[in-house]
Design a protein around this motif. Structure first.
Motif, PDB file in Angstrom:
ATOM      1  N   LEU A 392       0.881  -1.307   0.078  1.00 32.59           N
ATOM      2  CA  LEU A 392       0.085  -0.026   0.105  1.00 32.59           C
ATOM      3  C   LEU A 392       0.708   1.460  -0.141  1.00 32.59           C
ATOM      4  CD1 LEU A 392      -2.663  -0.962   2.579  1.00 32.59           C
ATOM      5  CD2 LEU A 392      -3.081  -0.804   0.171  1.00 32.59           C
ATOM      6  N   GLY A 393       1.984   1.165   0.798  1.00 36.11           N
ATOM      7  CA  GLY A 393       2.908   2.144   0.752  1.00 36.11           C
ATOM      8  C   GLY A 393       3.526   2.560  -0.525  1.00 36.11           C
ATOM      9  N   GLY A 394       3.581   1.467  -1.510  1.00 38.15           N
ATOM     10  CA  GLY A 394       4.144   1.762  -2.697  1.00 38.15           C
ATOM     11  C   GLY A 394       3.005   2.281  -3.977  1.00 38.15           C
ATOM     12  N   GLU A 400      -5.897  -3.769  -5.684  1.00 38.01           N
ATOM     13  CA  GLU A 400      -4.726  -4.308  -5.974  1.00 38.01           C
ATOM     14  C   GLU A 400      -4.023  -5.096  -5.029  1.00 38.01           C
ATOM     15  OE1 GLU A 400      -3.751  -0.565  -9.363  1.00 38.01           O
ATOM     16  OE2 GLU A 400      -2.995  -0.554  -7.298  1.00 38.01           O
ATOM     17  N   ALA A 401      -3.983  -4.530  -3.686  1.00 32.61           N
ATOM     18  CA  ALA A 401      -3.291  -5.269  -2.750  1.00 32.61           C
ATOM     19  C   ALA A 401      -3.952  -6.523  -2.381  1.00 32.61           C
ATOM     20  CB  ALA A 401      -3.018  -4.569  -1.595  1.00 32.61           C
ATOM     21  N   ALA A 402      -5.221  -6.719  -2.309  1.00 30.96           N
ATOM     22  CA  ALA A 402      -6.210  -7.965  -2.129  1.00 30.96           C
ATOM     23  C   ALA A 402      -5.769  -8.818  -3.054  1.00 30.96           C
ATOM     24  CB  ALA A 402      -7.536  -7.513  -2.102  1.00 30.96           C
ATOM     25  N   SER A 403      -5.615  -8.302  -4.364  1.00 29.87           N
ATOM     26  CA  SER A 403      -5.380  -9.474  -5.433  1.00 29.87           C
ATOM     27  C   SER A 403      -4.147  -9.970  -5.583  1.00 29.87           C
ATOM     28  CB  SER A 403      -5.733  -8.443  -6.840  1.00 29.87           C
ATOM     29  OG  SER A 403      -5.433  -9.355  -8.029  1.00 29.87           O
ATOM     30  N   LYS A 404      -3.084  -8.884  -5.224  1.00 26.59           N
ATOM     31  CA  LYS A 404      -1.565  -9.402  -5.329  1.00 26.59           C
ATOM     32  C   LYS A 404      -1.457 -10.524  -4.035  1.00 26.59           C
ATOM     33  CE  LYS A 404       2.923  -7.625  -5.209  1.00 26.59           C
ATOM     34  NZ  LYS A 404       3.888  -6.420  -4.810  1.00 26.59           N
TER      35      LYS A 404
END
Length: 636
Positions: A392-394, A400-404
């Motif tokens: 998330l910091g990126g 997107e974070a959940a998918s990754k």
């Protein structure tokens, strides 16, 4: 609780409550509520006596549970803190620590004989015949998860504190100049009758004008305003999600079993019987007779001791240290040397030995696998939480974070702060876990549109909430609340009619009209009430029914009237009520000796309580009371 116990100090009730409290503390594990200094990060320190953070938390939790018994699930820990229970807990524990420090300072001790006498006369340990029962005593301790030595130590502490209280809280004599006026005030009885006008039973003719409804709408705009609603997206990272991602090999399971083999074993168990007597010589005589070939029962009978009692099956550490070593050194049928305890002298014998049992790897295989998977899932959650924050910091979005990372994402549609949708139902998407739902709402409602909360802890992992959209509080259109406006107008008209009707009836009563003759059910109802005292409790009367009870406001008005026959109008939840004072029965201390004596005891106890509190505060100032609020806040 301390105040309540002081009111009953010296009575068998108080001593019984001390016993129950000790047993209760045993269940909660509070064996070291107050102890000598030495442990780090004490929550409370008085002189060289410390109270641990765990003790504060456990005492606070016990208070919460007590109140939850009365108030139900609405009594949360946060509610308890707002009510001041946390502060009350700290004060009580500080006073307890002060008493212990004072006892140390004054050299006050409690002998074994005193402890034994207190145990033997404790009614909680009596059998149906009204005598002390060692079997019931042991059963009570077992239920409370207490050893005899642990219970004795806790009881000794309680008796020592009781002695301190008796020194600093001796009830003073209460003079008649104090007791008599209080008695006359508290015991005075008054009889009243009432006439209630019920607004809801009154008929309203006509219809409201448009301007009347518009005025009401503006005056009550807050009542007709929808709350703020939010659409919230939530990302969760839980132990359960990670369990499927961790690996547990057969070698891991085997290694865990080997390293913890002892924990999968049941130690040797022994069936124990004992005889208890009051002196060492008699105990030694019993042991000698058993070693000479007698049974324990015959040996006890020979010296006129009580028959042997069974202690059931015990494992290592279940008995006091000296008895434990002696019992586990015996063979079946063997007898120990006399062993002393606060209850007397004991000899123990073994009737059976159950060998230790070892569970095989196959028997515990699945359990070990599950346990290891859960442990590793917890570690995995922590690792993934750091990866999530870096992602998330990126610049990644929650989606997107959940998918990754393969995490769960869900949306709560249009919810208010209480989790309700605009139609009044629970909001769509709200978690079924009520605690998680409340945590998410609490985290999401301070956010701005599009803002994400920091990573938040929950019971089984972490979550992040995002406010997707915010609908500010909005007044509902007037035409959508037309029915509610009309009902509000009708209620106001009824209230005005009821008030006017009550004033009209009050004038008639002042003019001499009998109250009962003015009743016009269902709009106007009459009641004749039982005599009552200032606390509002009716005094039993042969010719009067105690219902309906007068409200606190009515009782206050009845006792504010100065002459019999006087009346006044009082607003109540049922409508305006005219109360009339029918009779005054003044209390005479000289004619009520028993009640006066009881009042004197109550006043003396209250004064003693105040004296004790002031004395403990003074001693606390002398010894120095330090409250580490940050440690307490962390503990609670």
């Amino acid at each position: 609780m301390l105040e309540f116990l002081r009111k009953s100090a010296g009575s068998w009730v108080a001593k019984g409550l001390f016993i129950l409290l000790i047993l209760s503390f045993g269940v909660w594990g509070i064996g070291d509520v107050v102890r000598s200094s030495g442990a780090p990060k004490a929550a409370i320190v008085v002189g060289d006596v410390e109270v641990s953070p765990a003790a504060v938390r456990q005492a606070f939790d016990q208070k919460v549970e007590q109140f939850r018994g009365f108030l139900g699930d609405q009594m949360t820990r946060e509610t308890a803190r707002q009510m001041g229970l946390a502060d009350a807990t700290v004060r009580e524990l500080a006073q307890t620590a002060t008493m212990d420090m004072l006892a140390k300072d004054m050299g006050i001790t409690v002998s074994d004989d005193a402890v034994r006498a207190e145990i033997v006369k404790t009614r909680a340990f009596y059998d149906q015949g009204g005598k002390f029962s060692p079997e019931i005593f042991r059963a009570k301790l077992m239920q409370a998860n207490l050893t005899e030595s642990g219970y004795v130590a806790m009881l000794r502490d309680s008796l020592r504190r009781e002695r301190i209280e008796s020194l600093i809280a001796t009830p003073p004599a209460v003079p008649a100049a104090l007791a008599d006026p209080v008695f006359r005030h508290d015991q005075e009885r008054r009889t009243a009758e009432s006439l209630t006008v019920h607004p809801a039973a009154l008929t309203v003719t006509g219809q409201p004008a448009a301007e009347d409804l518009e005025k009401l709408y503006k005056e009550h705009i807050q009542e007709f305003t929808a709350p703020e609603y939010r659409k919230i997206t939530v990302l969760t990272l839980t132990h359960q999600q990670m369990e499927s991602r961790v690996q547990v090999s057969e070698q891991d399971i085997s290694d865990h079993y080997a390293a913890n083999k002892a924990s999968f074993a049941t130690p040797e168990q022994r069936s124990v019987i004992q005889v208890r007597v009051q002196d060492e010589a008699t105990a030694a005589d019993i042991a000698a007779k058993v070693r000479g070939g007698m049974s324990l029962a015959d040996a006890a009978a020979a010296v006129k001791a009580s028959a042997p009692t069974s202690m059931g099956t015990v494992g290592p550490g279940a008995l006091p240290e000296e008895a434990d070593k002696a019992v586990f050194a015996l063979t079946v049928g063997g007898i120990t040397d006399p062993i002393h305890s606060p209850l007397g002298w004991h000899v123990f014998s073994i009737t059976a030995i159950t060998p230790p049992q070892q569970q095989t790897l196959a028997q515990v295989h699945d359990g070990i696998a599950t346990s290891l998977r859960q442990e590793r899932a917890i570690d995995k959650v922590y690792e993934e939480s750091k990866t999530l924050q870096d992602t998330l910091g990126g610049g990644a979005s929650l989606e997107e974070a959940a998918s990754k990372l393969g995490l769960t994402l869900f949306t709560i549609e249009q919810t208010d702060i209480d989790g309700k949708a605009p139609n009044g139902d629970f909001a769509k998407g709200l978690p079924s876990d009520a605690a998680l739902g409340q945590s998410v709402l609490k985290a999401a409602f301070p956010l701005q549109t599009g803002e994400e909360s920091p990573l938040q802890e929950m019971g089984n992992g972490y979550f992040i909430a995002r406010a997707d959209s915010i609908t500010p509080p909005t007044p509902r259109p007037q035409d959508s609340v037309a029915d509610a406006l009309r009902q509000l107008w009708v209620s106001q008209q009824q209230a005005a009619q009821a008030s006017a009707k009550a004033d009209e009836l009050a004038k008639k009563i002042d003019g001499g009209a009998a109250m009962a003759s003015l009743a016009q059910a269902p709009a106007v109802t009459y009641s004749k009430h039982s005599p009552l005292t200032r606390d509002g409790q009716p005094v039993p009367s042969a010719d009067l029914q105690p219902n309906p009870l007068l409200s606190p406001a009515q009782v206050k008005q009845v006792f504010s009237l100065t002459t019999v026959g006087a009346s006044a109008v009082v607003a109540t939840e049922n409508g305006p009520t005219i109360v009339r004072l029918s009779a005054i029965d003044k209390a005479d201390p000289a004619q009520n000796k028993d009640k006066l004596d009881a009042l004197r005891e109550q006043l003396a106890s209250g004064l003693a309580q105040d004296i004790a509190s002031e004395a403990l505060d003074a001693y606390g100032a002398r010894f120095g009371v330090k409250v580490n609020q940050s440690v307490i806040d962390q503990a609670l």
